[in-house]
Design an enzyme around this catalytic site. Structure first.
Site, short mmCIF file in Angstrom:
data_model
loop_
_atom_site.label_atom_id
_atom_site.label_comp_id
_atom_site.label_asym_id
_atom_site.label_seq_id
_atom_site.Cartn_x
_atom_site.Cartn_y
_atom_site.Cartn_z
N LEU A 83 0.75 -1.28 -0.07
CA LEU A 83 0.10 -0.06 0.13
C LEU A 83 0.77 1.26 0.03
CD1 LEU A 83 -2.43 -1.08 2.90
CD2 LEU A 83 -3.00 -0.83 0.37
N LYS A 116 -4.94 -1.30 9.78
CA LYS A 116 -3.96 -2.08 9.35
C LYS A 116 -3.06 -2.51 10.21
CE LYS A 116 -0.27 -0.78 6.27
NZ LYS A 116 0.98 -1.44 6.90
N LYS A 323 -10.27 1.49 1.57
CA LYS A 323 -10.22 0.76 0.07
C LYS A 323 -11.65 1.00 -0.47
CE LYS A 323 -8.28 -3.20 2.56
NZ LYS A 323 -8.04 -4.71 2.70
S1 IVH Z 1 -4.74 -4.56 1.92
C1 IVH Z 1 -3.63 -5.03 -2.27
N1 IVH Z 1 -5.71 -4.65 4.32
O1 IVH Z 1 -0.43 -3.77 5.20
C2 IVH Z 1 -3.89 -4.51 -0.94
N2 IVH Z 1 -3.31 -4.69 4.12
O2 IVH Z 1 1.65 -2.68 2.59
C3 IVH Z 1 -3.02 -5.21 0.09
N3 IVH Z 1 -2.18 -5.20 5.98
O3 IVH Z 1 1.66 -6.07 3.59
C4 IVH Z 1 -3.19 -4.88 1.38
N4 IVH Z 1 -3.84 -4.90 7.56
O4 IVH Z 1 0.12 -6.89 5.38
C5 IVH Z 1 -4.53 -4.61 3.63
N5 IVH Z 1 -6.64 -4.41 6.46
C6 IVH Z 1 -5.52 -4.71 5.75
C7 IVH Z 1 -4.44 -4.81 6.34
C8 IVH Z 1 -3.19 -4.86 5.43
C9 IVH Z 1 -2.70 -5.10 7.33
C10 IVH Z 1 -0.84 -5.01 5.64
C11 IVH Z 1 -0.31 -6.00 4.84
C12 IVH Z 1 0.66 -5.35 3.94
C13 IVH Z 1 0.76 -4.01 4.38
C14 IVH Z 1 0.46 -3.00 2.95
#
Ligand code: IVH
Length: 701
Positions: A83, A116, A323
């Protein structure tokens, strides 16, 4: 036989998976631990007799398979994206403008806000509903195959959808693990609804270490004199990346699912919010703090409200992921580099400011630890004016070469005490000199000491007035003796005016009522309220009194534990090293701290004074225990008992007034012996300690 065994095994698997789900995902157990253990035991027995019945999703495999020599690397079927960050609402708006530009002005763009989670990112592959692969994110293209380890996490379903047992479990009526007597229909609906699943489904989520469990782990390590872990995130990652899955199984790791890999998501749902609902229906844990927002403003407002509560949550999170809800919009938006355009991580900018460090002072704590802090030229950081910041300890100052007169960077994060990060060297005055840590206590003038292997510097003069003020403050605090009106200022005043020389002296204060009334601002009412509050505190529970003494490493939980083994403060003060070592849950560091504390003549004197002043130093409210059939007897448990767990046996013994310790000594009265008993049995025999079976003990009570 085999056919009925197969049917029973299947039934047991469904039941166990279901109760694991209730306990580990919903946090609402429906049956007791003992009932649950009985189910697992029965399944293990069937599987031992019929190895062909062991399935890949059998919950008995969760204990951890055999050790690997290395992890296999696995290529992700589609890249696991990361992200972009936005550090202010304005930056989030810039992101949103770019999104909105792609669609017509009247398009409705809903936003899903999800915490997150700061843990380890993983991908789980399910084929025909079975968990076949669990991999770390790695660089996004290639990760490590950690399937065997992830299988040990009870919040990760081994099979989806999680099916509900067709009939209520036989013991549902007298269930007590979570209080509910019959499974509620809503829960069944969530876990057991009919849901379609594609042939292959890849679910992304985060493995994390709950904050309370992390604190507990570190407390235990510290008490055992072992090295503690730095933070929950790295500990979670380290725990998953163990070659021996049993080590992973021993850690209370948790999981939140947050994403279905895009190309499959469209097969089952059309939007992120539906995907979360769908994941929940399959039996995955989904973060309850996620929210579907109608507009960007709503999403920002929701995030900012959530930022304020973050400290209290049981998981670490480093921002809110916003999102776009609609998957069709995701298609349209695509990705730039490694990050999708349809999502952004909204983070709070860490709040750092620059100011002048006027001088360094030290503060003496109740255990004598001397903590340096910086007196700063006041500066506002994130809406609060900061004029003091911690410098942790002497090493922190020298390692970062922080000096008086320096311009320094100061960080304030959430509710924690602001800290000095380091100097801005370009702005250092020419005549600046390295800081010399004081050699003597600023309050009592005694020499300061550093103990080997410890970062702290101590004032070891137990009569130091600065320590006494802190001790008094702690003694009177809420969780301790709870004396209203005896806070920081009053404690300082009483010490300063010579009214108290140790904490017990407050119980003689009523004799100095006239002198107290002479102090400025001390009207009758105030003095009497204080004296009444002090008097009322005499009858606090023994565990509070022990905690109130402020012995190093002895917090509320340890104090409680101690009262299970000693029924008065006098008995604790006299405890031998052996007595203390025999207590399960007391590590060597705590044992040393207790011994060292009570070795001081001052502490022995204090205990005597408390007794003299009529402070309740005996355990009260435990009549059933001292009257119990096992009162005064000490037990040790060894081996596997036929029907009871060790915890249950311990509870039974305590309920009847007995004590349970960890090791067999001359003082042990009985050894309760189960199957495969080891060296404890030999020791008991050699010392002539009587042994009992589970049944015999039950007969005794
Ligand atoms: S979405 C394509 N949702 O944050 C979208 N990521 O750099 C990908 N993470 O490595 C991520 N909670 O480990 C998403 N609710 C959440 C999240 C999440 C933690 C982490 C994930 C990823 C990093 C993003």
């Amino acid at each position: 036989m085999a056919a009925s065994a197969a049917a029973r095994a299947e039934k047991l698997r469904a039941l166990i998976n279901y109760h694991n789900y209730c306990y580990h995902t919903l946090d609402e157990a429906e049956i007791s631990d003992a009932e649950f253990d009985a189910l697992v035991k029965e399944l293990q027995q069937i599987e031992a007799a019929h190895p062909e019945l062991v399935t890949a999703d059998s919950p008995t495999l969760r204990v951890g398979a055999t050790r690997l020599s290395a992890f296999k690397s696995v290529r992700h079927s589609a890249a696991l994206l990361s992200l972009d960050n936005a550090f202010s609402p304005d930056a989030v708006r810039v992101w949103y403008e770019r999104v909105a530009r792609r669609f017509s002005a009247d398009a409705k763009i809903k936003i899903v806000a999800e915490p997150k989670i700061d843990g380890l990112s993983i991908a789980l592959r399910y084929e025909h509903g079975n968990l076949t692969l669990g991999a770390t994110r790695g660089d996004g293209y290639e990760g490590e195959d950690v399937t065997a380890n992830l299988r040990t996490l009870k919040s990760i379903p081994l099979r989806i959808p999680l099916t509900t047992p067709t009939q209520p479990p036989p013991f549902a009526k007298n269930a007590n693990r979570g209080g509910a007597s019959t499974p509620s229909p809503a829960k069944r609906g969530r876990a057991g609804v009919e849901v379609q699943i594609p042939e292959t489904l890849i679910v992304r989520g985060e493995v994390y270490f709950p904050k309370d469990k992390f604190a507990e782990l570190n407390r235990q390590l510290q008490a055992n004199g072992q090295k503690t872990y730095a933070n929950p995130r790295n500990t979670a990652a380290g725990s998953v990346r163990q070659l021996d899955p049993r080590l992973t199984a021993a850690r209370p790791l948790r999981f939140f699912a947050y994403q279905i890999m895009e190309q499959q998501a469209g097969l089952v749902t059309r939007a992120q919010w539906d995907a979360l609902e769908y994941l929940r229906a399959l039996g995955f844990p989904v973060n309850p703090d996620s929210q579907l927002c109608d507009s960007l403003d709503d999403a920002i407002a929701y995030s900012e409200r959530w930022f304020k509560t973050r400290e209290q949550l049981n998981y670490e999170a480093d921002g809110m992921v916003l999102k776009v809800n609609d998957f069709a919009m995701h298609e349209e938006l695509g990705a730039v580099g490694k990050a999708p355009r349809w999502a952004i991580a909204f983070k709070q900018a860490s709040q750092v400011g620059v100011t002048k460090l006027q001088r360094i002072e030290v503060n003496v704590g109740r255990t004598g630890v001397v903590t340096p802090f910086a007196v700063l030229e006041p500066l506002p950081i994130g809406g609060v004016v900061v004029s003091l910041a911690t410098l942790h300890n002497a090493d922190y100052i020298s390692d970062n070469d922080i000096r008086e007169g320096d311009t320094v960077r100061v960080k304030r994060a959430g509710e924690v005490i602001p800290q000095v990060l380091g100097p801005v060297l370009e702005l250092r005055p020419e005549d600046s000199k390295p800081f010399k840590f004081p050699r003597r206590c600023p309050t009592c003038g005694e020499k300061l000491e550093r103990r080997e292997g410890e970062a702290g510097t101590y004032c070891v003069n137990s009569a130091c007035p600065a320590q006494l003020v802190r001790q008094l403050e702690h003694f009177a605090s809420r969780g301790a003796m709870d004396i209203a009106g005896l806070g920081e200022q009053m404690s300082a005043l009483l010490v300063d005016k010579g009214f108290v020389g140790d904490v017990a002296d407050i119980y003689a204060l009523h004799m100095k009522r006239a002198q107290l009334l002479e102090l400025e601002g001390f009207a009758e009412k105030r003095v009497d309220n204080l004296l009444n509050a002090i008097e009322a505190s005499k009858s606090r529970a023994l565990s509070r009194l022990i905690y109130a003494l402020g012995i190093r490493h002895v917090g509320g939980t340890v104090s409680e534990l101690l009262t299970e083994h000693f029924d008065s403060l006098e008995a604790l003060a006299k405890a031998s090293e052996d007595d203390l070592n025999g207590i399960r849950g007391l590590g060597p560091v705590i044992v040393d701290a207790l011994r060292e504390y009570f070795k001081q003549p001052r502490a022995q004197q204090l205990v005597k004074k408390l007794v003299k002043y009529d402070v309740q130093t005996k355990q009260h409210g435990r009549a059933t225990r001292s009257d119990g059939k096992l009162a005064g007897k000490t037990f040790v448990i060894t081996g596997t008992l036929p029907t009871m767990s060790r915890e249950q046996m311990t509870a039974l013994i305590k309920q009847h007034g007995g004590k349970v310790t960890d090791s067999v000594t001359k003082k042990t009265d009985f050894l309760v012996v189960g199957e495969n008993a080891g060296s404890k049995l030999d020791k008991a025999k050699s010392l002539g300690v009587e042994t009992l079976s589970e049944d015999e003990l039950k007969t005794m009570v």
